[in-house]
Every structure is written in structure tokens, then in C-alpha cells.
Design a protein around this motif. Structure first.
Motif, PDB file in Angstrom:
ATOM      1  N   ASN A 167       2.285  -0.812  -3.262  1.00  0.00           N
ATOM      2  CA  ASN A 167       1.202  -0.706  -2.258  1.00  0.00           C
ATOM      3  C   ASN A 167       0.625   0.700  -2.112  1.00  0.00           C
ATOM      4  O   ASN A 167      -0.043   1.003  -1.132  1.00  0.00           O
ATOM      5  CB  ASN A 167       1.699  -1.216  -0.899  1.00  0.00           C
ATOM      6  CG  ASN A 167       2.864  -0.401  -0.398  1.00  0.00           C
ATOM      7  OD1 ASN A 167       3.203   0.626  -0.987  1.00  0.00           O
ATOM      8  ND2 ASN A 167       3.484  -0.844   0.682  1.00  0.00           N
ATOM      9  N   ASP A 168       0.855   1.549  -3.097  1.00  0.00           N
ATOM     10  CA  ASP A 168       0.318   2.908  -3.012  1.00  0.00           C
ATOM     11  C   ASP A 168      -0.975   2.999  -3.838  1.00  0.00           C
ATOM     12  O   ASP A 168      -0.927   3.139  -5.059  1.00  0.00           O
ATOM     13  CB  ASP A 168       1.366   3.899  -3.534  1.00  0.00           C
ATOM     14  CG  ASP A 168       0.834   5.321  -3.519  1.00  0.00           C
ATOM     15  OD1 ASP A 168      -0.282   5.538  -2.996  1.00  0.00           O
ATOM     16  OD2 ASP A 168       1.517   6.222  -4.046  1.00  0.00           O
ATOM     17  N   SER A 195      -2.365  -9.612   1.383  1.00  0.00           N
ATOM     18  CA  SER A 195      -1.491  -8.442   1.343  1.00  0.00           C
ATOM     19  C   SER A 195      -2.189  -7.285   0.606  1.00  0.00           C
ATOM     20  O   SER A 195      -2.186  -6.133   1.071  1.00  0.00           O
ATOM     21  CB  SER A 195      -0.189  -8.844   0.643  1.00  0.00           C
ATOM     22  OG  SER A 195       0.505  -7.726   0.239  1.00  0.00           O
ATOM     23  N   ASP A 198      -5.200  -6.030   2.728  1.00  0.00           N
ATOM     24  CA  ASP A 198      -4.795  -5.202   3.867  1.00  0.00           C
ATOM     25  C   ASP A 198      -4.359  -3.810   3.416  1.00  0.00           C
ATOM     26  O   ASP A 198      -4.624  -2.820   4.096  1.00  0.00           O
ATOM     27  CB  ASP A 198      -3.675  -5.906   4.655  1.00  0.00           C
ATOM     28  CG  ASP A 198      -4.183  -7.191   5.306  1.00  0.00           C
ATOM     29  OD1 ASP A 198      -5.418  -7.391   5.345  1.00  0.00           O
ATOM     30  OD2 ASP A 198      -3.354  -8.009   5.750  1.00  0.00           O
ATOM     31  N   ASN A 199      -3.709  -3.734   2.260  1.00  0.00           N
ATOM     32  CA  ASN A 199      -3.351  -2.409   1.730  1.00  0.00           C
ATOM     33  C   ASN A 199      -4.595  -1.595   1.398  1.00  0.00           C
ATOM     34  O   ASN A 199      -4.643  -0.386   1.637  1.00  0.00           O
ATOM     35  CB  ASN A 199      -2.491  -2.557   0.460  1.00  0.00           C
ATOM     36  CG  ASN A 199      -1.043  -2.821   0.815  1.00  0.00           C
ATOM     37  OD1 ASN A 199      -0.552  -2.323   1.830  1.00  0.00           O
ATOM     38  ND2 ASN A 199      -0.366  -3.608   0.008  1.00  0.00           N
ATOM     39  N   CYS A 200      -5.599  -2.276   0.851  1.00  0.00           N
ATOM     40  CA  CYS A 200      -6.866  -1.582   0.550  1.00  0.00           C
ATOM     41  C   CYS A 200      -7.510  -1.070   1.834  1.00  0.00           C
ATOM     42  O   CYS A 200      -7.977   0.069   1.901  1.00  0.00           O
ATOM     43  CB  CYS A 200      -7.832  -2.525  -0.164  1.00  0.00           C
ATOM     44  SG  CYS A 200      -7.401  -2.856  -1.871  1.00  0.00           S
ATOM     45  N   LYS A 201      -7.546  -1.910   2.852  1.00  0.00           N
ATOM     46  CA  LYS A 201      -8.178  -1.513   4.121  1.00  0.00           C
ATOM     47  C   LYS A 201      -7.457  -0.291   4.695  1.00  0.00           C
ATOM     48  O   LYS A 201      -8.088   0.652   5.162  1.00  0.00           O
ATOM     49  CB  LYS A 201      -8.118  -2.658   5.137  1.00  0.00           C
ATOM     50  CG  LYS A 201      -8.960  -3.855   4.779  1.00  0.00           C
ATOM     51  CD  LYS A 201     -10.441  -3.578   4.859  1.00  0.00           C
ATOM     52  CE  LYS A 201     -11.148  -4.212   3.675  1.00  0.00           C
ATOM     53  NZ  LYS A 201     -12.408  -3.708   3.276  1.00  0.00           N
ATOM     54  N   ARG A 202      -6.126  -0.322   4.664  1.00  0.00           N
ATOM     55  CA  ARG A 202      -5.346   0.802   5.224  1.00  0.00           C
ATOM     56  C   ARG A 202      -5.626   2.102   4.477  1.00  0.00           C
ATOM     57  O   ARG A 202      -5.610   3.169   5.057  1.00  0.00           O
ATOM     58  CB  ARG A 202      -3.841   0.497   5.121  1.00  0.00           C
ATOM     59  CG  ARG A 202      -3.261  -0.161   6.363  1.00  0.00           C
ATOM     60  CD  ARG A 202      -1.744  -0.112   6.359  1.00  0.00           C
ATOM     61  NE  ARG A 202      -1.172  -0.928   5.316  1.00  0.00           N
ATOM     62  CZ  ARG A 202      -0.988  -2.257   5.402  1.00  0.00           C
ATOM     63  NH1 ARG A 202      -1.321  -2.887   6.497  1.00  0.00           N
ATOM     64  NH2 ARG A 202      -0.458  -2.935   4.408  1.00  0.00           N
ATOM     65  N   GLN A 203      -5.899   1.989   3.180  1.00  0.00           N
ATOM     66  CA  GLN A 203      -6.015   3.197   2.361  1.00  0.00           C
ATOM     67  C   GLN A 203      -7.458   3.498   1.949  1.00  0.00           C
ATOM     68  O   GLN A 203      -7.707   4.338   1.093  1.00  0.00           O
ATOM     69  CB  GLN A 203      -5.123   3.050   1.126  1.00  0.00           C
ATOM     70  CG  GLN A 203      -3.655   3.015   1.535  1.00  0.00           C
ATOM     71  CD  GLN A 203      -2.728   2.615   0.392  1.00  0.00           C
ATOM     72  OE1 GLN A 203      -2.432   3.419  -0.467  1.00  0.00           O
ATOM     73  NE2 GLN A 203      -2.305   1.366   0.375  1.00  0.00           N
ATOM     74  N   ASN A 204      -8.393   2.757   2.580  1.00  0.00           N
ATOM     75  CA  ASN A 204      -9.811   3.021   2.320  1.00  0.00           C
ATOM     76  C   ASN A 204     -10.175   2.848   0.844  1.00  0.00           C
ATOM     77  O   ASN A 204     -10.963   3.617   0.295  1.00  0.00           O
ATOM     78  CB  ASN A 204     -10.142   4.450   2.785  1.00  0.00           C
ATOM     79  CG  ASN A 204     -11.549   4.531   3.305  1.00  0.00           C
ATOM     80  OD1 ASN A 204     -12.164   3.493   3.577  1.00  0.00           O
ATOM     81  ND2 ASN A 204     -12.070   5.732   3.412  1.00  0.00           N
TER      82      ASN A 204
END
Ligand code: SF4
Length: 252
Positions: A167-168, A195, A198-204
Motif C-alpha cells: 500500500n505504499d 482497498s 482508498d490507498n490512492c485517496k490517502r496518498q493523493n
């Protein structure tokens, strides 16, 4: 040039055709089916079927295109296949370097070879580099991608075959997700897609959901994008929780 039905590009350019399977995502390879069909029809570019073949006659095509295009490079092959000689890869890069009006998208499952080529090729800003990752066994491709010199880096989770634990998305500009299509398609789960989203959204990181692959995989039978007349029609539809995701990387 060939106009493409692929949602995230405009045209395809295949200076090589053919490939060999390297991982489970290759099982139902569309390029293989297409190559075999064209071979049966007697199309010269596919005279060797799905065996890796250099299409030298296509090499300079982008030099002739006046209008800027977004170009998926080798949609029917893998540019970094070990049977594509380094000199030929250098020629392909030279064409891309000399046509800055076009944007090139290279997608590979053979990212290890890019490390060995670093002294031979130049990553001009118009060349995007992506890796295909189908499940957790191949997330190492992302780590190698991050170390390359491509200005725009992307991941294609297609066909998505499991929940991805990695998820990085640091230094990753764009993430594409798609379910598998075709007669033997393997099912994609909504939870796996969400999943990654949401990881993309968190990390722009820009997120693009291409398709469910088959109508029966889509948990929403009323998804309007299942309809061929819908402007964003995609195989099996392309909505997740009633939303269409078609983001592109911010390259300014
Ligand atoms: S790497 Fe791509 S083109 Fe090559 S066999 Fe696998 S899916 Fe097909």
C-alpha cells in the motif's frame, strides 16, 4: 496508428508483437488471442503468431503523426522481453525522445530489464513507465519501478486477482485497476478494488477504474455503464459505489 478501445489511452503503437507468459496474470492474455486470430487471417505483422517479432516497418510511425497523441506502446507485446535486442529498444526510445508532442505509456511485466538498460536509454518527460501487478506475488515490480528514471510512474492492477497488501504508493503517479474479461475471466472482488482506491485517496495518487470485466462480477446489476450506449461504457460496467473513477496523473 490504431485508435484504441482501451479506456486510458488514445492510440496503440506496436513496434514489436508477440510475447511469452511470465506470470499468472498472463493466463488469458488478450494479445495472444489477437495474434493467433490475425495469424489465421494471414496478416503479415502476425506471420509468426504470438512469437516475439520485430515490426521494423512500424518503428517510425509516430514521426508521421502531426496531432499529439497519447500512445500505448506495445499493447500486443512487452517492450522489455529478452528477445527484443537492446539496439532495437534504443531505436524505439529514440523515436519517443524525438517526438515530444506525443505522450507514451509503456507497461511491462519485465521491469528488471529496465535496470540493465539504464545506460542505454533516455527517459524524456513524455515517456511514462508502468508495471502490471496481478497479485501479491509480484509487488516487487513496484519497488523496481520506483527506482527508475521515468518522470511519470504508474501501476496497472489488471487483471486484479487478489486483495493487494502492498500500500505504499509514494512516487507513484497513477494507478489503474481492472477486472479480467473474456470467456475464462477470473472474478474480481469489490473489496479488493476499494482497498486500492482508498490507498490512492490517502496518498493523493490518481485512480482509474477501468472495468469489472464481466457483468456477473459487478455487484450492481443496475450500473448504467454496463449499457453500450453509455459514454463511459466498459466491459461489465465501471462504477464503484455509484461513482466513475477516471483520474489521470497530474504531470505539471
Ligand atoms: S506479459 Fe503481457 S503480452 Fe506478454 S504474455 Fe503476459 S499478458 Fe500477454
Amino acid at each position: 496508428m490504431n485508435r484504441s478501445n482501451i479506456e486510458w489511452t488514445e492510440v496503440t503503437w506496436n513496434p514489436t508483437t508477440g510475447c511469452t507468459k511470465v506470470s499468472t496474470g498472463c493466463k488469458n492474455c488478450y494479445a495472444e488471442r489477437w495474434a493467433n486470430m490475425q495469424h489465421k487471417r494471414g496478416i503479415n505483422q502476425y506471420r509468426n503468431g504470438f512469437d516475439l517479432t520485430l515490426a521494423v516497418e512500424r518503428l517510425n510511425d509516430p514521426l508521421k503523426w502531426k496531432k499529439p497523441q497519447i500512445v500505448f506502446v506495445n499493447s500486443m507485446s512487452d517492450l522489455f522481453h529478452d528477445k527484443v535486442e537492446t539496439d532495437y529498444i534504443k531505436k524505439i526510445f529514440s523515436v519517443m525522445n524525438n517526438t515530444p508532442q506525443h505522450t507514451y505509456q509503456i507497461l511491462t511485466k519485465r521491469i528488471e530489464r529496465v535496470k540493465d538498460l539504464s545506460d542505454s536509454i533516455f527517459w524524456s518527460d513524455n515517456i511514462w513507465l508502468g508495471v502490471s501487478v496481478e497479485n501479491n506475488d509480484f509487488v516487487e515490480r513496484i519497488e523496481i519501478l520506483k527506482k527508475t528514471f521515468a518522470k511519470v510512474k504508474f501501476i496497472s492492477f489488471e487483471p486484479l486477482l487478489s486483495k493487494i497488501k502492498y500500500n505504499d504508493f509514494t512516487d507513484i503517479d497513477w494507478v489503474l485497476v481492472g477486472g479480467e474479461s473474456g470467456g475464462n475471466a477470473r472474478k474480481v472482488e469489490k473489496e479488493w478494488i476499494k482497498s486500492i482506491r482508498d490507498n490512492c485517496k490517502r496518498q493523493n495518487t490518481a485512480f482509474f477504474f477501468k472495468q469489472w470485466g464481466k457483468r456477473i462480477f459487478n455487484p450492481n446489476p443496475k450500473d448504467p455503464t454496463i449499457d453500450r450506449k453509455h459514454p463511459f461504457y466498459a466491459k461489465g460496467g465501471c462504477m464503484v459505489d455509484d461513482k466513475i473513477y477516471r483520474e489521470y496523473p497530474n504531470i505539471e
